[in-house]
Design a protein around this motif. Structure first.
Motif, PDB file in Angstrom:
ATOM      1  N   GLU A  31     -75.498-102.852  33.036  1.00 42.03           N
ATOM      2  CA  GLU A  31     -75.975-101.690  32.280  1.00 42.03           C
ATOM      3  C   GLU A  31     -74.841-101.037  31.514  1.00 42.03           C
ATOM      4  O   GLU A  31     -74.968-100.718  30.320  1.00 42.03           O
ATOM      5  CB  GLU A  31     -76.614-100.688  33.247  1.00 42.03           C
ATOM      6  CG  GLU A  31     -77.185 -99.456  32.556  1.00 42.03           C
ATOM      7  CD  GLU A  31     -77.765 -98.455  33.546  1.00 42.03           C
ATOM      8  OE1 GLU A  31     -78.097 -97.327  33.114  1.00 42.03           O
ATOM      9  OE2 GLU A  31     -77.850 -98.790  34.749  1.00 42.03           O
ATOM     10  N   ASP A  32     -73.693-100.840  32.190  1.00 42.52           N
ATOM     11  CA  ASP A  32     -72.525-100.253  31.515  1.00 42.52           C
ATOM     12  C   ASP A  32     -71.994-101.187  30.439  1.00 42.52           C
ATOM     13  O   ASP A  32     -71.544-100.730  29.386  1.00 42.52           O
ATOM     14  CB  ASP A  32     -71.429 -99.953  32.539  1.00 42.52           C
ATOM     15  CG  ASP A  32     -71.800 -98.814  33.474  1.00 42.52           C
ATOM     16  OD1 ASP A  32     -72.649 -97.998  33.094  1.00 42.52           O
ATOM     17  OD2 ASP A  32     -71.248 -98.765  34.593  1.00 42.52           O
ATOM     18  N   PHE A  33     -72.045-102.475  30.726  1.00 41.79           N
ATOM     19  CA  PHE A  33     -71.581-103.467  29.750  1.00 41.79           C
ATOM     20  C   PHE A  33     -72.397-103.381  28.461  1.00 41.79           C
ATOM     21  O   PHE A  33     -71.843-103.441  27.356  1.00 41.79           O
ATOM     22  CB  PHE A  33     -71.700-104.872  30.359  1.00 41.79           C
ATOM     23  CG  PHE A  33     -71.215-105.981  29.466  1.00 41.79           C
ATOM     24  CD1 PHE A  33     -69.877-106.359  29.460  1.00 41.79           C
ATOM     25  CD2 PHE A  33     -72.092-106.658  28.622  1.00 41.79           C
ATOM     26  CE1 PHE A  33     -69.420-107.385  28.650  1.00 41.79           C
ATOM     27  CE2 PHE A  33     -71.649-107.685  27.803  1.00 41.79           C
ATOM     28  CZ  PHE A  33     -70.309-108.051  27.824  1.00 41.79           C
ATOM     29  N   MET A  34     -73.691-103.207  28.589  1.00 40.27           N
ATOM     30  CA  MET A  34     -74.569-103.190  27.423  1.00 40.27           C
ATOM     31  C   MET A  34     -74.502-101.874  26.659  1.00 40.27           C
ATOM     32  O   MET A  34     -74.943-101.816  25.514  1.00 40.27           O
ATOM     33  CB  MET A  34     -76.011-103.467  27.850  1.00 40.27           C
ATOM     34  CG  MET A  34     -76.224-104.874  28.421  1.00 40.27           C
ATOM     35  SD  MET A  34     -75.571-106.196  27.345  1.00 40.27           S
ATOM     36  CE  MET A  34     -76.639-106.006  25.896  1.00 40.27           C
TER      37      MET A  34
ATOM     38  N   TYR B 276     -66.266-110.839  24.752  1.00 39.82           N
ATOM     39  CA  TYR B 276     -66.530-111.736  25.880  1.00 39.82           C
ATOM     40  C   TYR B 276     -67.646-112.747  25.620  1.00 39.82           C
ATOM     41  O   TYR B 276     -67.716-113.768  26.310  1.00 39.82           O
ATOM     42  CB  TYR B 276     -66.893-110.923  27.126  1.00 39.82           C
ATOM     43  CG  TYR B 276     -65.812-109.963  27.548  1.00 39.82           C
ATOM     44  CD1 TYR B 276     -64.649-110.421  28.164  1.00 39.82           C
ATOM     45  CD2 TYR B 276     -65.932-108.587  27.322  1.00 39.82           C
ATOM     46  CE1 TYR B 276     -63.655-109.536  28.545  1.00 39.82           C
ATOM     47  CE2 TYR B 276     -64.938-107.706  27.698  1.00 39.82           C
ATOM     48  CZ  TYR B 276     -63.805-108.183  28.313  1.00 39.82           C
ATOM     49  OH  TYR B 276     -62.817-107.313  28.683  1.00 39.82           O
ATOM     50  N   GLY B 277     -68.510-112.471  24.676  1.00 38.37           N
ATOM     51  CA  GLY B 277     -69.599-113.404  24.385  1.00 38.37           C
ATOM     52  C   GLY B 277     -70.853-113.133  25.187  1.00 38.37           C
ATOM     53  O   GLY B 277     -71.956-113.165  24.655  1.00 38.37           O
ATOM     54  N   SER B 278     -70.695-112.869  26.481  1.00 32.92           N
ATOM     55  CA  SER B 278     -71.846-112.571  27.334  1.00 32.92           C
ATOM     56  C   SER B 278     -71.359-111.826  28.568  1.00 32.92           C
ATOM     57  O   SER B 278     -70.167-111.840  28.899  1.00 32.92           O
ATOM     58  CB  SER B 278     -72.565-113.858  27.757  1.00 32.92           C
ATOM     59  OG  SER B 278     -71.747-114.614  28.634  1.00 32.92           O
ATOM     60  N   TYR B 279     -72.299-111.202  29.260  1.00 32.45           N
ATOM     61  CA  TYR B 279     -71.942-110.474  30.475  1.00 32.45           C
ATOM     62  C   TYR B 279     -71.445-111.430  31.546  1.00 32.45           C
ATOM     63  O   TYR B 279     -70.524-111.107  32.314  1.00 32.45           O
ATOM     64  CB  TYR B 279     -73.154-109.686  30.985  1.00 32.45           C
ATOM     65  CG  TYR B 279     -72.864-108.922  32.266  1.00 32.45           C
ATOM     66  CD1 TYR B 279     -72.012-107.818  32.254  1.00 32.45           C
ATOM     67  CD2 TYR B 279     -73.425-109.321  33.476  1.00 32.45           C
ATOM     68  CE1 TYR B 279     -71.727-107.116  33.428  1.00 32.45           C
ATOM     69  CE2 TYR B 279     -73.153-108.630  34.651  1.00 32.45           C
ATOM     70  CZ  TYR B 279     -72.304-107.536  34.627  1.00 32.45           C
ATOM     71  OH  TYR B 279     -72.021-106.851  35.788  1.00 32.45           O
ATOM     72  N   GLN B 280     -72.051-112.616  31.633  1.00 33.82           N
ATOM     73  CA  GLN B 280     -71.645-113.611  32.632  1.00 33.82           C
ATOM     74  C   GLN B 280     -70.201-114.040  32.418  1.00 33.82           C
ATOM     75  O   GLN B 280     -69.428-114.171  33.382  1.00 33.82           O
ATOM     76  CB  GLN B 280     -72.575-114.830  32.576  1.00 33.82           C
ATOM     77  CG  GLN B 280     -73.988-114.588  33.087  1.00 33.82           C
ATOM     78  CD  GLN B 280     -74.820-113.713  32.145  1.00 33.82           C
ATOM     79  OE1 GLN B 280     -74.561-113.675  30.932  1.00 33.82           O
ATOM     80  NE2 GLN B 280     -75.788-113.001  32.703  1.00 33.82           N
TER      81      GLN B 280
ATOM     82  N   VAL C 265     -67.904-111.198  33.577  1.00 31.48           N
ATOM     83  CA  VAL C 265     -67.772-111.151  35.029  1.00 31.48           C
ATOM     84  C   VAL C 265     -66.834-112.252  35.515  1.00 31.48           C
ATOM     85  O   VAL C 265     -65.960-112.026  36.370  1.00 31.48           O
ATOM     86  CB  VAL C 265     -69.155-111.292  35.710  1.00 31.48           C
ATOM     87  CG1 VAL C 265     -68.999-111.474  37.222  1.00 31.48           C
ATOM     88  CG2 VAL C 265     -70.024-110.084  35.407  1.00 31.48           C
ATOM     89  N   LYS C 266     -67.001-113.443  34.962  1.00 33.87           N
ATOM     90  CA  LYS C 266     -66.158-114.576  35.358  1.00 33.87           C
ATOM     91  C   LYS C 266     -64.690-114.300  35.051  1.00 33.87           C
ATOM     92  O   LYS C 266     -63.795-114.587  35.868  1.00 33.87           O
ATOM     93  CB  LYS C 266     -66.625-115.835  34.640  1.00 33.87           C
ATOM     94  CG  LYS C 266     -65.898-117.101  35.066  1.00 33.87           C
ATOM     95  CD  LYS C 266     -66.459-118.312  34.332  1.00 33.87           C
ATOM     96  CE  LYS C 266     -65.727-119.581  34.748  1.00 33.87           C
ATOM     97  NZ  LYS C 266     -66.251-120.770  34.022  1.00 33.87           N
ATOM     98  N   LEU C 267     -64.415-113.734  33.875  1.00 29.82           N
ATOM     99  CA  LEU C 267     -63.042-113.440  33.472  1.00 29.82           C
ATOM    100  C   LEU C 267     -62.437-112.354  34.351  1.00 29.82           C
ATOM    101  O   LEU C 267     -61.288-112.493  34.824  1.00 29.82           O
ATOM    102  CB  LEU C 267     -63.010-113.008  32.008  1.00 29.82           C
ATOM    103  CG  LEU C 267     -61.653-112.576  31.444  1.00 29.82           C
ATOM    104  CD1 LEU C 267     -60.656-113.717  31.540  1.00 29.82           C
ATOM    105  CD2 LEU C 267     -61.796-112.118  30.000  1.00 29.82           C
ATOM    106  N   GLN C 268     -63.180-111.282  34.610  1.00 30.44           N
ATOM    107  CA  GLN C 268     -62.667-110.199  35.453  1.00 30.44           C
ATOM    108  C   GLN C 268     -62.413-110.684  36.870  1.00 30.44           C
ATOM    109  O   GLN C 268     -61.417-110.311  37.488  1.00 30.44           O
ATOM    110  CB  GLN C 268     -63.653-109.030  35.465  1.00 30.44           C
ATOM    111  CG  GLN C 268     -63.782-108.295  34.134  1.00 30.44           C
ATOM    112  CD  GLN C 268     -62.481-107.667  33.693  1.00 30.44           C
ATOM    113  OE1 GLN C 268     -61.745-108.237  32.888  1.00 30.44           O
ATOM    114  NE2 GLN C 268     -62.197-106.485  34.201  1.00 30.44           N
ATOM    115  N   GLN C 269     -63.311-111.518  37.391  1.00 27.89           N
ATOM    116  CA  GLN C 269     -63.128-112.041  38.736  1.00 27.89           C
ATOM    117  C   GLN C 269     -61.896-112.930  38.817  1.00 27.89           C
ATOM    118  O   GLN C 269     -61.160-112.920  39.806  1.00 27.89           O
ATOM    119  CB  GLN C 269     -64.373-112.818  39.179  1.00 27.89           C
ATOM    120  CG  GLN C 269     -64.370-113.205  40.651  1.00 27.89           C
ATOM    121  CD  GLN C 269     -64.269-112.006  41.566  1.00 27.89           C
ATOM    122  OE1 GLN C 269     -65.058-111.063  41.473  1.00 27.89           O
ATOM    123  NE2 GLN C 269     -63.284-112.003  42.458  1.00 27.89           N
ATOM    124  N   LYS C 270     -61.650-113.678  37.744  1.00 26.60           N
ATOM    125  CA  LYS C 270     -60.457-114.525  37.701  1.00 26.60           C
ATOM    126  C   LYS C 270     -59.196-113.667  37.734  1.00 26.60           C
ATOM    127  O   LYS C 270     -58.219-114.008  38.422  1.00 26.60           O
ATOM    128  CB  LYS C 270     -60.473-115.394  36.435  1.00 26.60           C
ATOM    129  CG  LYS C 270     -59.335-116.391  36.362  1.00 26.60           C
ATOM    130  CD  LYS C 270     -59.347-117.174  35.050  1.00 26.60           C
ATOM    131  CE  LYS C 270     -60.504-118.136  34.999  1.00 26.60           C
ATOM    132  NZ  LYS C 270     -60.438-119.008  33.796  1.00 26.60           N
TER     133      LYS C 270
END
Length: 636
Positions: free
Chosen positions: A358-361, A371-375, A378-383
């Motif tokens: 929701e915050d991302f959007m 980032y291209g997409s929320y997924q 998330v993957k980049l931040q988790q990395k």
């Protein structure tokens, strides 16, 4: 057996080329020359430059020592220069029985205060009463710094941060923790005001406004609230607190009492937490009083909570660990680097959050562009989070086992040896020369026809040339790397090689860690040589084959620099471009190479993809060379 003999003959023929022989010897010698330059030549040059600068700004200028002047009970003398003031080899400042030379870290603190006293005496246009108060306050500060200068001789001494009252970031990246939010010299001024028994508070306030910056005495009522109209008991209590504080400061400085330093640092951190909690409560009360304020000050509340966590989870535990292990701040010990790494990564970890979809959007336009997409976000931040946690784990393992990981020994043999893997680029360029020369020279000189007269098949001739030149290139790379390893050990100490390298799952012997990376770095050499060998068969011209590939290699470097700052170029991860210098993948996590930056930003770079790609393309170039060479008419 015939084929092996043929390879031996081709190696001899290759070495007969004086140009290739000279270049090969030079590339091989880099394994020795670079450590010699780093450890012998470079320090000698630095000393020469330093000596020249010392001579340039030495006391060849005419210096006149000012006579000792008395202010209260403080006397001093200092050099006075007509015109340029500063530089190397200044005459010492004499304060009482203390001589402070220009290399002392407190030299300029004392010098600036003396200059201010001189300005107050000769140029300051306030009333004589204000000037007298200012002279006394400055005298107290001069006396404190000069006394501290007896014991503190270098900027790296943690007591320097105690004396100046700051968390000073020194040469080694960390100077010390605050043991008070007010500097010792400001405390002296505050004590002077408390002890004042006259009635001229108006002029005393004017003097304090010019000397003490710890409090905003310009603000209405601040000075009066602190000093005027307070009870004698309150005044005596404040003076006692300052005396206790100054006694502790002087004990730390004079006796190098590190235990007391740690104790005061922890106490100050505790007081900082209490102050932050008071600020937090005040902000939360504002929201209770007016709920509409939540959106405006919500970020400030989160920031205060973050500061509290940092002090609780980083500052205090690291102080306790330093005290337990007796690790002095700002020394070139690997433990300091490890602790610094933990602190930095924990702070980054505390700042790196994964926002809700929701915050991302809410900022969809900018976030989708980045980032291209929320997924993917998330993957980049988790990395990033995983990387910070991994760094903390490695640092903690090093500290717990009291054996340094390679990245914490900045001047160690292991790090220098690992960094030298970049040597593969130099060997790859030599491989381009050798590959471009191998077949093209036979065509240009016309000796290819003579080769065909021999009772050997075309394929034997082709593969013997390929294998011989490639073996020379790989041999140079391995030999140069081994020379470098031994030379680094000789200069930096072989003991460093006995320490393990740490991973999240455990530890590994350095040579077991290093060997696979050394072999992996031969792949760009094989790749470069295979392309050059193919071009020499196709173009039949040494210069064109070599120059074309060298330009391509330079282009790869430029393209990587561009791609590092533009995610639209991350398609480059699927090409050979990032892998022409595989050594960049093996640099320590704190070296921040272009490759590491791209990976951290989400580029799909991976050696499990890159190595097969490079080997597959090298094999394809060899097959293409075979096809072309089989069909070539070599009689014309």
């Amino acid at each position: 057996m015939d084929f092996i003999k043929l390879i031996g003959i081709e190696i001899k023929n290759l070495l007969k080329s004086k140009f290739l022989l000279v270049i090969g010897i030079f590339v091989l010698s880099l394994g020795l020359l670079l450590p010699v330059f780093t450890n012998v030549v470079s320090p000698a040059i630095s000393k020469f430059i330093e000596k020249r600068n010392e001579n340039k700004y030495s006391d060849t200028d005419v210096a006149v020592t000012m006579p000792a002047i008395m202010y209260s009970s403080y006397s001093y003398s200092k050099p006075y220069y007509d015109g340029y003031y500063g530089g190397y080899n200044q005459d010492p400042i004499i304060v009482g029985d203390v001589a402070i030379d220009s290399e002392n870290p407190l030299y300029w603190n004392v010098s600036d205060l003396i200059t201010r006293q001189n300005d107050v005496e000769n140029f300051y246009m306030e009333s004589p009463a204000v000037n007298r108060f200012m002279m006394d306050m400055l005298g107290l500060q001069i006396n404190f710094y000069s006394n501290a200068a007896r014991y503190i001789k270098t900027y790296d001494d943690y007591r320097y941060s105690v004396a100046i009252g700051a968390s000073y970031g020194g040469y080694y990246g960390w100077g010390g923790y605050l043991i008070s939010n007010i500097t010792p010299v400001d405390k002296l001024v505050i004590k002077y005001i408390y002890e004042y028994e006259g009635g001229d508070y108006e002029n005393l306030k004017k003097a304090a406004m010019n000397i003490c910056y710890a409090y905003n005495f310009y603000e209405e009522g601040v000075f009066e609230k602190m000093f005027i109209g307070i009870t004698p008991e309150k005044r005596a209590g404040e003076i006692q607190k300052i005396d206790d504080y100054l006694k502790n400061i002087n004990t730390i400085i004079a006796n190098a009492d590190f235990g007391l330093y740690i104790k005061l640092g922890i106490e100050n951190a505790g007081m900082e937490i209490e102050q932050l909690k008071e600020q937090l409560a005040a902000q939360e009360q504002l929201i209770i009083d007016d709920p509409y304020m939540e959106e405006q000050i919500g970020w400030e509340i989160e920031n205060i909570k973050k500061q509290i966590k940092e002090v609780e989870n980083i500052t205090i535990p690291m102080l306790e660990y330093r005290g337990e292990k007796n690790i002095l701040p700002n020394t070139p010990d690997w433990q300091n680097y490890a602790i610094n790494d933990i602190e930095n990564n924990q702070r980054e970890l505390g700042s790196t959050k994964i926002m809700s979809e929701e915050d991302f959007m809410r900022e969809a336009y900018w976030n989708m562009r980045e980032y291209g997409s929320y997924q993917k976000y998330v993957k980049l931040q988790q990395k990033k989070i995983d990387n910070f946690q991994n760094n903390i784990t490695v640092a903690k393992k090093s500290l717990d086992e009291e054996k340094p990981d390679m990245k914490f020994v900045y001047d160690g043999a292991r790090l220098d040896t690992n960094t030298f893997l970049i040597y593969s680029i130099f060997v790859a360029i030599f491989a381009i020369l050798a590959g471009g020369w191998s077949l093209a020279s036979e065509f240009q000189l016309g000796t290819i026809r003579l080769l065909m007269i021999r009772p050997k098949t075309r394929m034997k001739i082709l593969f013997s040339k390929y294998a011989s030149a490639l073996l020379v290139c790989i041999g140079i790379f391995i030999a140069g790397s081994m020379i470098n390893l031994i030379t680094n050990g000789a200069f930096k100490g072989f003991k460093d090689f006995t320490y393990p390298n740490y991973t999240v799952t455990g530890s590994v012997n350095f040579f077991a860690y290093y060997a696979p990376k050394l072999l992996a770095c031969t792949i760009p050499v094989i790749f470069a040589f295979s392309i050059a060998f193919m071009l020499s068969a196709v173009i039949k011209n040494i210069a064109v084959s070599v120059i074309l590939l060298v330009v391509c290699y330079i282009g790869c470097t430029i393209l990587m620099q561009v791609a590092a700052y533009n995610q639209r170029f991350y398609w480059i991860a699927y090409t050979p471009v990032p892998y022409v210098d595989i050594s960049r993948f093996f640099m320590p996590s704190n070296s921040y190479t272009v490759i590491q930056q791209m990976i951290a930003n989400g580029a799909p770079l991976s050696l499990t993809y890159g190595i097969p790609l490079m080997l597959g393309l090298a094999a394809a170039f060899v097959i293409l060379t075979v096809v072309i060479f089989r069909k070539q008419d070599i009689t014309n």
